[in-house]
Each structure stands twice: as structure tokens, then as C-alpha cells.
Design a protein around this motif. Structure first.
Motif, PDB file in Angstrom:
ATOM      1  N   ALA A 186       0.798  -1.220   0.000  1.00 34.82           N
ATOM      2  CA  ALA A 186       0.000   0.000   0.000  1.00 34.82           C
ATOM      3  C   ALA A 186       0.837   1.280   0.000  1.00 34.82           C
ATOM      4  O   ALA A 186       0.503   2.227  -0.726  1.00 34.82           O
ATOM      5  CB  ALA A 186      -0.972  -0.006   1.181  1.00 34.82           C
ATOM      6  N   PRO A 187       1.936   1.369   0.770  1.00 30.27           N
ATOM      7  CA  PRO A 187       2.713   2.622   0.773  1.00 30.27           C
ATOM      8  C   PRO A 187       3.396   2.938  -0.558  1.00 30.27           C
ATOM      9  O   PRO A 187       3.942   4.035  -0.714  1.00 30.27           O
ATOM     10  CB  PRO A 187       3.755   2.373   1.872  1.00 30.27           C
ATOM     11  N   MET A 188       3.364   2.027  -1.514  1.00 24.23           N
ATOM     12  CA  MET A 188       3.991   2.274  -2.805  1.00 24.23           C
ATOM     13  C   MET A 188       3.137   3.139  -3.720  1.00 24.23           C
ATOM     14  O   MET A 188       3.606   3.578  -4.773  1.00 24.23           O
ATOM     15  CB  MET A 188       4.278   0.938  -3.505  1.00 24.23           C
ATOM     16  N   PHE A 189       1.879   3.414  -3.332  1.00 22.78           N
ATOM     17  CA  PHE A 189       0.936   4.064  -4.236  1.00 22.78           C
ATOM     18  C   PHE A 189       0.462   5.403  -3.684  1.00 22.78           C
ATOM     19  O   PHE A 189       0.247   5.543  -2.481  1.00 22.78           O
ATOM     20  CB  PHE A 189      -0.262   3.145  -4.484  1.00 22.78           C
ATOM     21  N   PRO A 190       0.255   6.398  -4.566  1.00 16.52           N
ATOM     22  CA  PRO A 190      -0.195   7.711  -4.108  1.00 16.52           C
ATOM     23  C   PRO A 190      -1.608   7.707  -3.537  1.00 16.52           C
ATOM     24  O   PRO A 190      -1.944   8.561  -2.725  1.00 16.52           O
ATOM     25  CB  PRO A 190      -0.134   8.575  -5.380  1.00 16.52           C
ATOM     26  N   LEU A 191      -2.436   6.776  -3.988  1.00 12.12           N
ATOM     27  CA  LEU A 191      -3.820   6.711  -3.509  1.00 12.12           C
ATOM     28  C   LEU A 191      -4.246   5.257  -3.457  1.00 12.12           C
ATOM     29  O   LEU A 191      -4.093   4.521  -4.434  1.00 12.12           O
ATOM     30  CB  LEU A 191      -4.748   7.498  -4.446  1.00 12.12           C
ATOM     31  N   VAL A 192      -4.781   4.858  -2.312  1.00  7.63           N
ATOM     32  CA  VAL A 192      -5.216   3.474  -2.129  1.00  7.63           C
ATOM     33  C   VAL A 192      -6.724   3.459  -1.895  1.00  7.63           C
ATOM     34  O   VAL A 192      -7.233   4.102  -0.983  1.00  7.63           O
ATOM     35  CB  VAL A 192      -4.493   2.815  -0.935  1.00  7.63           C
ATOM     36  N   VAL A 193      -7.423   2.717  -2.746  1.00  6.28           N
ATOM     37  CA  VAL A 193      -8.871   2.552  -2.645  1.00  6.28           C
ATOM     38  C   VAL A 193      -9.152   1.105  -2.251  1.00  6.28           C
ATOM     39  O   VAL A 193      -8.722   0.180  -2.945  1.00  6.28           O
ATOM     40  CB  VAL A 193      -9.568   2.884  -3.975  1.00  6.28           C
ATOM     41  N   VAL A 194      -9.858   0.906  -1.160  1.00  5.79           N
ATOM     42  CA  VAL A 194     -10.224  -0.433  -0.711  1.00  5.79           C
ATOM     43  C   VAL A 194     -11.731  -0.604  -0.860  1.00  5.79           C
ATOM     44  O   VAL A 194     -12.509   0.236  -0.400  1.00  5.79           O
ATOM     45  CB  VAL A 194      -9.815  -0.660   0.758  1.00  5.79           C
ATOM     46  N   VAL A 195     -12.127  -1.676  -1.535  1.00  6.54           N
ATOM     47  CA  VAL A 195     -13.541  -2.027  -1.684  1.00  6.54           C
ATOM     48  C   VAL A 195     -13.858  -3.074  -0.621  1.00  6.54           C
ATOM     49  O   VAL A 195     -13.171  -4.095  -0.523  1.00  6.54           O
ATOM     50  CB  VAL A 195     -13.829  -2.574  -3.091  1.00  6.54           C
ATOM     51  N   ASP A 226      -6.948   5.039   1.752  1.00  6.93           N
ATOM     52  CA  ASP A 226      -7.281   6.458   1.671  1.00  6.93           C
ATOM     53  C   ASP A 226      -8.768   6.631   1.393  1.00  6.93           C
ATOM     54  O   ASP A 226      -9.381   7.618   1.816  1.00  6.93           O
ATOM     55  CB  ASP A 226      -6.477   7.124   0.547  1.00  6.93           C
ATOM     56  N   VAL A 227      -9.334   5.679   0.682  1.00  3.31           N
ATOM     57  CA  VAL A 227     -10.759   5.696   0.328  1.00  3.31           C
ATOM     58  C   VAL A 227     -11.311   4.293   0.540  1.00  3.31           C
ATOM     59  O   VAL A 227     -10.689   3.314   0.123  1.00  3.31           O
ATOM     60  CB  VAL A 227     -10.974   6.109  -1.147  1.00  3.31           C
ATOM     61  N   ARG A 228     -12.471   4.199   1.181  1.00  2.80           N
ATOM     62  CA  ARG A 228     -13.159   2.910   1.339  1.00  2.80           C
ATOM     63  C   ARG A 228     -14.507   3.000   0.641  1.00  2.80           C
ATOM     64  O   ARG A 228     -15.306   3.895   0.923  1.00  2.80           O
ATOM     65  CB  ARG A 228     -13.342   2.556   2.820  1.00  2.80           C
ATOM     66  N   LEU A 229     -14.758   2.069  -0.268  1.00  2.00           N
ATOM     67  CA  LEU A 229     -16.023   2.021  -0.986  1.00  2.00           C
ATOM     68  C   LEU A 229     -16.793   0.777  -0.547  1.00  2.00           C
ATOM     69  O   LEU A 229     -16.279  -0.339  -0.624  1.00  2.00           O
ATOM     70  CB  LEU A 229     -15.797   1.979  -2.500  1.00  2.00           C
ATOM     71  N   ASP A 230     -18.008   0.982  -0.100  1.00  2.00           N
ATOM     72  CA  ASP A 230     -18.831  -0.128   0.365  1.00  2.00           C
ATOM     73  C   ASP A 230     -19.405  -0.888  -0.837  1.00  2.00           C
ATOM     74  O   ASP A 230     -20.038  -0.300  -1.715  1.00  2.00           O
ATOM     75  CB  ASP A 230     -19.967   0.417   1.230  1.00  2.00           C
ATOM     76  N   ASN A 231     -19.186  -2.196  -0.853  1.00  2.00           N
ATOM     77  CA  ASN A 231     -19.657  -3.040  -1.955  1.00  2.00           C
ATOM     78  C   ASN A 231     -20.652  -4.075  -1.453  1.00  2.00           C
ATOM     79  O   ASN A 231     -20.726  -5.190  -1.964  1.00  2.00           O
ATOM     80  CB  ASN A 231     -18.467  -3.738  -2.629  1.00  2.00           C
ATOM     81  N   SER A 232     -21.426  -3.702  -0.438  1.00  2.99           N
ATOM     82  CA  SER A 232     -22.402  -4.643   0.107  1.00  2.99           C
ATOM     83  C   SER A 232     -23.693  -4.664  -0.694  1.00  2.99           C
ATOM     84  O   SER A 232     -24.481  -5.606  -0.572  1.00  2.99           O
ATOM     85  CB  SER A 232     -22.723  -4.283   1.563  1.00  2.99           C
ATOM     86  N   GLY A 233     -23.936  -3.622  -1.499  1.00  2.00           N
ATOM     87  CA  GLY A 233     -25.195  -3.523  -2.228  1.00  2.00           C
ATOM     88  C   GLY A 233     -25.098  -4.065  -3.635  1.00  2.00           C
ATOM     89  O   GLY A 233     -24.266  -4.910  -3.958  1.00  2.00           O
ATOM     90  N   ARG A 234     -25.950  -3.547  -4.487  1.00  2.00           N
ATOM     91  CA  ARG A 234     -25.986  -4.008  -5.878  1.00  2.00           C
ATOM     92  C   ARG A 234     -24.786  -3.447  -6.650  1.00  2.00           C
ATOM     93  O   ARG A 234     -24.200  -2.434  -6.266  1.00  2.00           O
ATOM     94  CB  ARG A 234     -27.295  -3.576  -6.546  1.00  2.00           C
ATOM     95  N   ALA A 235     -24.455  -4.100  -7.763  1.00  2.00           N
ATOM     96  CA  ALA A 235     -23.265  -3.721  -8.530  1.00  2.00           C
ATOM     97  C   ALA A 235     -23.342  -2.282  -9.025  1.00  2.00           C
ATOM     98  O   ALA A 235     -22.337  -1.568  -9.060  1.00  2.00           O
ATOM     99  CB  ALA A 235     -23.079  -4.682  -9.699  1.00  2.00           C
ATOM    100  N   GLY A 236     -24.537  -1.844  -9.411  1.00  2.29           N
ATOM    101  CA  GLY A 236     -24.672  -0.484  -9.923  1.00  2.29           C
ATOM    102  C   GLY A 236     -24.308   0.580  -8.917  1.00  2.29           C
ATOM    103  O   GLY A 236     -23.826   1.667  -9.288  1.00  2.29           O
TER     104      GLY A 236
END
Length: 391
Positions: free
Chosen positions: A108-117, A157-167
Motif C-alpha cells: 500500500a505505501p507504494m501508491f499515491p492513492l489506495v482505494v479499498v472495496v 485512503d478511500v473505502r467504498l462499500d460493496n455490500s449492495g448491488r453492482a450499480g
């Protein structure tokens, strides 16, 4: 989510796709897996039976280490090839790396921005059963072998919730692209630092975790060329109102080394600014450094880099070890934490200055400088009395 970024113009380097490529029939990767785990991991047509491999490899740490030792070097080599090809693209596109084991591999520290789903465990188990053919036990074994939610949260840096529908995830990914990723990339390409508003905000409980991620990135970027990296400034003082800007100090042996880090810092998301010095303080001193003649203005020189990320303004001050500016940045935080009266005095001054409505962070900083001249003297008097040394 990667497909959405690709549609928006990113070049996607998908670790899961690569991991499949390197163990296709006829590859050395698949041959090595068969040698390690036996023919039972193959389908009748000779392709890899992934659930069968998972049932074996995720049953204990030694077998999982064997699997990783075979696959990870092959994935890393192929990843490097794809990234080098993407960087040669004349369009200068955003490169998005989709890395399933980003946290586990400590990348993770190798990247300017880390997004975790993320999604809850039961949802992840159900999806592994429905879409990947896992048994429930195998699905839970795989998840248990991966990073915990707390570890993922710390890296993100960013967390995106993927518990719902794909859209719903697509909508979140598109918003992230337009509001943060694309402006970040534009700022890097044009050498433009993020421009935060010069206003005070209440202390944010997320500041310490954000600073920790920045420190990890900078340690990875600077490596042996720095002797220490510290969270400094108002956001490092618990309970202190501050501008929403994280200040970090990178201590180096010389300004020449600070200049050598320019390209590496740009790759990490930080652009160089024209600012090359702090305001010198009269009767300056550095009781723990090796320099005695601190009235020399040259000893207040530094390099300032700022984040291009519009959602996380950051100032990275590169200062020389033992010089007065470097010493005072460390002293100031400790002095305020140890002296509630001085902290209250500082906060009152910041509120007065903020109320004056300065239009830029530079003007805001200049307006505070008279207070800092006296604070410099007071802080060093406290240091002499207490025998303070940098931690």
C-alpha cells in the motif's frame, strides 16, 4: 470497479487477471504448482482447478507460503511489464492497479492513492460460493487468511462499500474518479499542489490515521536518504483546531539530498513548490544540533513539497538535520502538548488571524509569524529547563 475506471480512461493493471495468466496451461507457473501440490489441483482439461488449490493451500500457513512463493514473483514480473508499457503511452493516462492482496503484501505505501472495496464477511462468503464455486468452509478459510477489516481500513485512503448491488459501486467509482482521481492526476501532470482553504476546522479524529499513511508512503519513497520522518504542525497536537492540512517533516543530511528526491516525491503524489526557506527567528538557537551560528539565514533553508491530492492537502517540509527550522518543528509540537497554557495561547492567536479573512495559506502563515518569534524563545526556554531532546 476496475471496469468502470477503464471506461473512464484509465489503464487498468489487474492483479487477478495476471494471476490467472501466469498459471494458464503450458506455463511454468502451473507446472510449479503441480509439482508442489500434485495433479489433484488440475481439471480434466489440464487447467487449474482453483477451488481445489484453495482447499489445499489455505489449509495452513506453510502451504499458503509455498503458493505465494510460486505465484507472486511471476505476477510481479508481469505487472512490471504492463506498467512500463502503460507509462510509454503518450496520453499520460491514469494507471489503476487492481491488487487483490495489496494489504497482505504490504504494498500500500507504494501508491499515491489506495482505494479499498469492502463488504461484510457473510456477503463475501456468499459471493465466493455463488461466483467462484467455493464451499463455505473454503471461502471462510480464504477470508481468514487475508487481512482483517482493521488492517484494510488503516491502509485505505478511500473505502467504498460493496455490500449492495453492482450499480451502486459503479456510481461510487465514477464519483471518485471525477471528484478525486482525475483532479489528482491533472495536478501531478501540471505540477499543481492542492489548494486548501485557509480556515480553521475542529480537530478531525481521522488526522492521525491519515498522517500514518503519509508517513508510510514517505518512508517507502525516501528510504535510506532520510534519518527520520515526523508528523508536525497543528494536526499533530491532540484536540487542536487547525487548517485541514497535514504537515510532515522529512529530515535529510543536506539540501542536495532534498533536491535528489524531487522525482521520487512526484511519483508518490507530491509536487515541488518555489518555497525554499522558513522565516528566520532572531536569537535563533539549536541546542541539540551541531550548528552554533544559527543567525545565519542559510540555516533556515528547506524544500517544500505539497500533495497534488485535492482531498488530502499535505505539506512535506524537507529540512536538514540539526538546522534550527528542523529542530523547532520537533520542539514546537512537544512544547505545546506539554504546556496547555501555551496551546491555548496558540489557538487564540490562530482564531484571531483566521477571523481576519486571509485569502491564501501563505498570507495566513505570514500573519502568524510575529507570534512565532516570541514562541520560539519561550519554547527553547522550556527545552533548556526540561532537558528536552527530540524523541
Amino acid at each position: 470497479m476496475s471496469a468502470t475506471f477503464s471506461e473512464l480512461g484509465a489503464i487498468v493493471v489487474d492483479g487477478d487477471v495476471i494471476a490467472r495468466e501466469v498459471v494458464e496451461p503450458g506455463t511454468d507457473g502451473l507446472a510449479n504448482l503441480v509439482e508442489a501440490f500434485g495433479d489433484g489441483i488440475l481439471l480434466p482439461d489440464g487447467a487449474l482447478n482453483r477451488p481445489a488449490l484453495a482447499a489445499i493451500a489455505f489449509s495452513d500457513d506453510e502451504k499458503r507460503a509455498t503458493l505465494n512463493g510460486i505465484v507472486h514473483p511471476l505476477v510481479a514480473h508481469r505487472r512490471s511489464e504492463l506498467i512500463e508499457r502503460a507509462r510509454d503511452d503518450e496520453r499520460s493516462p491514469v494507471i489503476v492497479e487492481d491488487i487483490p492482496l495489496l494489504v497482505e503484501s504490504q504494498m500500500a505505501p507504494m501508491f499515491p492513492l489506495v482505494v479499498v472495496v469492502h463488504a461484510d464477511v457473510d456477503t463475501r462468503v456468499r459471493r465466493l460460493i455463488e461466483h467462484r464455486g467455493f464451499s463455505e468452509d473454503d471461502a471462510r478459510a480464504r477470508i481468514n487468511a487475508q487481512a482483517t477489516d482493521a488492517q484494510r481500513r488503516a491502509a485505505a485512503d478511500v473505502r467504498l462499500d460493496n455490500s449492495g448491488r453492482a450499480g451502486e459501486l459503479v456510481e461510487k467509482a465514477r464519483a471518485l474518479w471525477h471528484e478525486r482521481i482525475q483532479p489528482f492526476a491533472h495536478n501531478l501532470q501540471t505540477g499543481t499542489p492542492a489548494q486548501p482553504e485557509p480556515r480553521l476546522v475542529p480537530p478531525d479524529p481521522l488526522w492521525p490515521a491519515q498522517a500514518d499513511r503519509i508517513l508510510a508512503r514517505l518512508r517507502t519513497t525516501c528510504g535510506h536518504r532520510t534519518s527520520r520522518i515526523d508528523h508536525i504542525g497543528s494536526t499533530a497536537i491532540p484536540g487542536m483546531d487547525a487548517k485541514d492540512v497535514i504537515d510532515i517533516q522529512v529530515t535529510v543530511a543536506s539540501l542536495e539530498i532534498a533536491d535528489e528526491l524531487t522525482d521520487a516525491l512526484l511519483a508518490t503524489g507530491y509536487v515541488r513548490t518555489p518555497i525554499t526557506h522558513d522565516v528566520g527567528k532572531p536569537d535563533g538557537r539549536s541546542t541539540v544540533g551541531e550548528f552554533d551560528h544559527v543567525d545565519d539565514e542559510s540555516l533556515w533553508h528547506k524544500r517544500l513539497y505539497c500533495s497534488a491530492d485535492p482531498a488530502r492537502p499535505t505539506n512535506v517540509h524537507l529540512r536538514v538535520s540539526g538546522w534550527p527550522g528542523q529542530q523547532f518543528a520537533l520542539l514546537f509540537v512537544d512544547w505545546l502538548i506539554a504546556n496547555p497554557g501555551a496551546q491555548s495561547d496558540y489557538l487564540a492567536m490562530k482564531r484571531r488571524v483566521a477571523a481576519q479573512g486571509h485569502g491564501s495559506t501563505g498570507a495566513y502563515a505570514d500573519a502568524k509569524e510575529p507570534w512565532f518569534i516570541d514562541a520560539y524563545r519561550r519554547a527553547w526556554e522550556w527545552a533548556d529547563t526540561t532537558g528536552w531532546r527530540p524523541r
